[in-house]
Design a protein around this motif. Structure first.
Motif, PDB file in Angstrom:
ATOM      1  N   UNK A   1      60.659  27.955  69.246  1.00 43.59           N
ATOM      2  CA  UNK A   1      61.971  27.573  68.698  1.00 43.59           C
ATOM      3  C   UNK A   1      63.096  28.329  69.415  1.00 43.59           C
ATOM      4  N   UNK A   2      62.891  29.606  69.649  1.00 41.23           N
ATOM      5  CA  UNK A   2      63.897  30.417  70.340  1.00 41.23           C
ATOM      6  C   UNK A   2      64.116  29.910  71.768  1.00 41.23           C
TER       7      UNK A   2
ATOM      8  N   UNK B   1      67.603  27.772  73.483  1.00 46.62           N
ATOM      9  CA  UNK B   1      68.341  28.174  74.692  1.00 46.62           C
ATOM     10  C   UNK B   1      68.267  27.134  75.800  1.00 46.62           C
ATOM     11  N   UNK B   2      67.253  26.274  75.771  1.00 45.90           N
ATOM     12  CA  UNK B   2      66.988  25.350  76.882  1.00 45.90           C
ATOM     13  C   UNK B   2      67.983  24.193  76.902  1.00 45.90           C
TER      14      UNK B   2
ATOM     15  N   UNK C   1      65.650  21.366  64.393  1.00 43.31           N
ATOM     16  CA  UNK C   1      66.910  22.124  64.385  1.00 43.31           C
ATOM     17  C   UNK C   1      67.293  22.625  65.774  1.00 43.31           C
ATOM     18  N   UNK C   2      66.838  21.944  66.821  1.00 39.40           N
ATOM     19  CA  UNK C   2      67.284  22.229  68.187  1.00 39.40           C
ATOM     20  C   UNK C   2      67.792  20.924  68.794  1.00 39.40           C
ATOM     21  N   UNK C   3      68.363  21.014  69.979  1.00 42.77           N
ATOM     22  CA  UNK C   3      68.813  19.804  70.680  1.00 42.77           C
ATOM     23  C   UNK C   3      67.643  18.893  71.049  1.00 42.77           C
TER      24      UNK C   3
ATOM     25  N   UNK D   1      60.421  23.831  79.561  1.00 38.99           N
ATOM     26  CA  UNK D   1      61.782  24.112  79.107  1.00 38.99           C
ATOM     27  C   UNK D   1      62.582  24.741  80.235  1.00 38.99           C
ATOM     28  N   UNK D   2      63.698  24.107  80.589  1.00 38.82           N
ATOM     29  CA  UNK D   2      64.573  24.609  81.640  1.00 38.82           C
ATOM     30  C   UNK D   2      65.887  25.085  81.057  1.00 38.82           C
TER      31      UNK D   2
END
Length: 173
Positions: A14-15, A19-20, A64-66, A82-83
């Motif tokens: 999730x973290x 950020x990605x 709850x992320x993009x 994840x980039x």
């Protein structure tokens, strides 16, 4: 795997997903450990996290992320790349690896919350990278003042040629 380990995996993913800027889900079925290690090393070089994770854990982590739109598409064995900085670099690295390894495939992804199918991810890989775009922008920005200077230098040069021609004409007469 106990509950605490699962919670830790969910929290870490999730973290990272928060950020990605881009997330790409890939299919790795039939690949050897050596091939996966090569892919992970290639991803590590460009600052990309590539992780094989259970679908249920990935669904919970991506909420709850993009990249939450990926949750409904997670089926079968898959891994998530994840980039963070340059989305094109991630797409290029995965597309290059897919060319050399027929068992590997990009399924779909998200770019800043927008869903991308596999064709869109492949098209993204064909775009110029961030450093290439910045260098072409810099070249364009430098062209204007350089052309301006050259224009005035040519005016002065022609004026000097005219004065030299007049001088030579008067000396000849």
């Amino acid at each position: 795997m106990n509950r605490q380990d699962k919670a830790q995996i969910i929290e870490q993913l999730h973290e990272k997903a928060s950020r990605a800027s881009i997330a790409v889900v890939t299919d790795f079925k039939g690949m050897t450990v050596e091939e996966m290690t090569q892919l992970r090393a290639k991803c590590f070089e460009i600052g990309v996290d590539y992780q094989v994770v259970k679908n249920t854990l990935a669904r919970l982590a991506l909420n709850d992320t993009d990249h939450g739109v990926l949750s409904e598409h997670l089926k079968e064995n898959c891994a998530i790349a994840l980039g963070y900085d340059d989305p094109v670099a991630l797409a290029k690295a995965l597309a290059d690896f897919a060319k050399t390894n027929k068992k590997f495939a990009m399924r779909y992804g998200t770019l800043e919350g927008q869903f991308l199918d596999s064709d869109a991810v492949k098209e993204l890989s064909k775009m110029p990278s961030k450093p290439e775009l910045l260098s072409s922008l810099l070249g364009t920005m430098q062209a204007v003042p350089r052309n301006f200077v050259c224009l005035f230098a040519n005016i002065e040069r022609k004026f000097l040629y005219a004065l030299t021609a007049i001088k030579e004409q008067k000396e000849a007469a």
